[in-house]
Design a protein around this motif. Structure first.
Motif, mmCIF file in Angstrom:
data_model
loop_
_atom_site.group_PDB
_atom_site.id
_atom_site.type_symbol
_atom_site.label_atom_id
_atom_site.label_comp_id
_atom_site.label_asym_id
_atom_site.label_seq_id
_atom_site.Cartn_x
_atom_site.Cartn_y
_atom_site.Cartn_z
ATOM 1 N N SER A 196 -4.916 38.103 0.304
ATOM 2 C CA SER A 196 -3.920 38.992 0.891
ATOM 3 C C SER A 196 -3.487 38.437 2.239
ATOM 4 C CB SER A 196 -4.511 40.396 1.083
ATOM 5 O OG SER A 196 -3.666 41.188 1.892
ATOM 6 N N PHE B 197 -6.570 43.909 10.193
ATOM 7 C CA PHE B 197 -7.984 43.733 9.837
ATOM 8 C C PHE B 197 -8.261 42.417 9.109
ATOM 9 C CE2 PHE B 197 -7.338 48.463 9.492
ATOM 10 C CZ PHE B 197 -7.847 48.753 10.749
ATOM 11 N N SER B 198 -7.363 41.450 9.245
ATOM 12 C CA SER B 198 -7.534 40.187 8.522
ATOM 13 C C SER B 198 -8.790 39.435 8.941
ATOM 14 C CB SER B 198 -6.309 39.290 8.732
ATOM 15 O OG SER B 198 -6.126 38.994 10.105
ATOM 16 N N ASN C 205 -11.532 41.403 6.892
ATOM 17 C CA ASN C 205 -11.317 41.612 5.458
ATOM 18 C C ASN C 205 -11.673 40.336 4.698
ATOM 19 O OD1 ASN C 205 -10.435 42.085 2.867
ATOM 20 N ND2 ASN C 205 -8.282 42.411 3.418
ATOM 21 N N ASN D 21 -11.106 39.400 1.785
ATOM 22 C CA ASN D 21 -10.049 38.944 0.880
ATOM 23 C C ASN D 21 -8.764 38.566 1.620
ATOM 24 O OD1 ASN D 21 -11.464 39.255 -1.621
ATOM 25 N ND2 ASN D 21 -11.214 41.473 -1.421
ATOM 26 N N SER D 22 -8.810 38.589 2.923
ATOM 27 C CA SER D 22 -7.616 38.222 3.682
ATOM 28 C C SER D 22 -7.377 36.723 3.600
ATOM 29 C CB SER D 22 -7.780 38.625 5.156
ATOM 30 O OG SER D 22 -8.743 37.790 5.794
ATOM 31 N N LYS E 41 -9.614 34.689 5.951
ATOM 32 C CA LYS E 41 -10.986 34.462 5.505
ATOM 33 C C LYS E 41 -11.055 33.568 4.260
ATOM 34 C CE LYS E 41 -13.396 36.828 8.512
ATOM 35 N NZ LYS E 41 -14.378 36.163 9.389
#
Length: 402
Positions: free
Chosen positions: A64, A69-70, A73, A75-76, A79
């Motif tokens: 994503s 909140f990257s 997160n 799944n960002s 990350k």
């Protein structure tokens, strides 16, 4: 050199634009010079996870790209891209990373631990994007999104933009306008940022020019290429055409976009259907051929664009250019030498220069020839690759990652 490139989208994704085209040109060019290039990008609508194209390795990552909140997160994009890059880097270390805009933020934040140098490529700035969005407002829905996105802009302006610029070992701005904006917005030291204009391989123009023929009618053919959206100034172009509709010319519109239907309806309502020809989205070879058949290139954009590659293509086609003086356009267009620069919003000034060029065949030829010479001297793929290689070598020669 082993080079990693991080970018949000590629030319394999739908709705790609100039940034993605520039990235493909750069990566293909680097591979042709013997470098190993791996591109890390989002998977999005694509089904494959890896791909090789023209010798460039592509890695598609399911992630994503939401900013909020990257950093926490899992799944960002920040990350996930860091995780996948680290896995590849641990097996065969990369010498340098190229980050297209903020796409490499995860690696930038961890470059010291990774032991890798990062060069970021800036095509625009946060303030420029906000200004474009405000200028593109046409209804209550747009006002809502502009207000909602203001918080995103503030986080970008005071956060991510400064993080990726100040965290990079070198920043390449695609125009002098972008460099000036970055210096003003991030307070980066001037020596951190170097300007390298985009370049293209002119061979396709040389080959196509051997067989290309101008239209055999008596009309002057104007051409616009790009996304058909309000911020590109397409509705302003209709207003200008209305003012000079009695002159012998037509306008070719090459491209697609969310405002295409509204634009066509506007043209029909004004009785200008005979003045406009819509070609839809064409491939690069078709665009080249269409440019070579044209007489004048028009770019009434309202966007503060970094350095539009469409201008370079028009210059290699020996077309005089009439463009709004915004963003990095003045890096390409020299007023009264290769075309005309118009103050944004000055429709009368745009109309006056258009009227002059439509009526003067000799002037069109002179400005177009000047533009082609400038493009050959400054905006070739070879020149761009030489400069990128020089900057990568300088960065690697500095030693340990700061």
């Amino acid at each position: 050199m082993k080079i990693a490139v991080l970018i949000k989208n590629t030319t394999f994704h739908k709705d790609y634009g100039g940034l993605e085209t520039q990235n493909k040109t750069l990566c293909d060019g680097l591979v042709s010079r013997g470098h190993q290039v791996t591109v890390f990008t989002q998977q999005k609508e694509l089904t494959e996870t890896t791909k090789i194209d023209n010798g460039v390795n592509y890695v598609f990552i399911a992630a994503s790209f939401r900013y909020l909140f990257s950093s926490i997160n899992p799944n960002s994009w920040e990350k996930k891209s860091l995780k996948v890059f680290s896995e590849y880097h641990s097996k065969e270390p990369f010498d340098v990373v190229l980050s297209q805009s903020t796409a490499g933020i995860g690696v930038i934040k961890n470059k010291k631990q990774l032991g890798v140098k990062v060069i970021s490529i800036a095509h625009g700035t946060s303030a420029g994007e906000l200004k474009t969005q405000i200028q593109n407002i046409k209804n209550l829905k747009d006002i809502y999104w502009a207000i909602r996105n203001t918080q995103y802009f503030l986080r970008q302006f005071f956060g991510r933009q400064r993080e990726y610029i100040l965290g990079s070992d070198k920043v390449i701005a695609v125009s002098h306008a972008v460099k000036t904006q970055l210096l003003d917005e991030t307070f980066a030291p001037e020596e951190l940022i170097t300007v390298i204009n985009n370049g293209i391989d002119p061979s396709s123009f040389v080959e196509s020019a051997k067989t290309a023929q101008k239209h055999n009618d008596t009309k002057v053919h104007l051409i616009f290429t790009g996304r058909v959206i309000r911020s590109k100034g397409v509705f302003e172009l209709v207003k200008i055409v209305w003012e000079v509709k009695d002159m012998p010319f037509t306008v070719d519109i090459v491209g697609d976009g969310e405002d295409l239907t509204e634009l066509k309806n506007n043209i029909t309502r004004l009785g200008l259907s005979e003045k406009f020809v819509f070609h839809g989205k064409l491939n690069r070879q078709q665009v080249t051929e269409r440019l070579l058949q044209s007489d004048i290139y028009v770019m009434p954009t309202l966007r503060a664009e970094g350095f539009p590659m469409t201008l370079v293509e028009a210059m290699f086609a020996s077309l005089p250019i009439i463009a709004n003086n915004i963003g990095g356009i003045s890096d390409a267009v020299e007023d009264a030498k290769t075309g005309y620069l118009i103050k944004v919003g000055d429709l009368s000034g745009f109309k006056a220069k258009l009227t002059t060029l439509i009526a003067d065949t000799s002037l069109r030829a002179t400005l177009g020839q000047n533009g082609r010479i400038k493009a050959q001297n400054e905006f070739t793929l070879e020149t761009m690759l030489n400069k990128y290689q020089q900057e990568m070598q300088k960065v690697l020669a500095k030693g340990d990652t700061a």
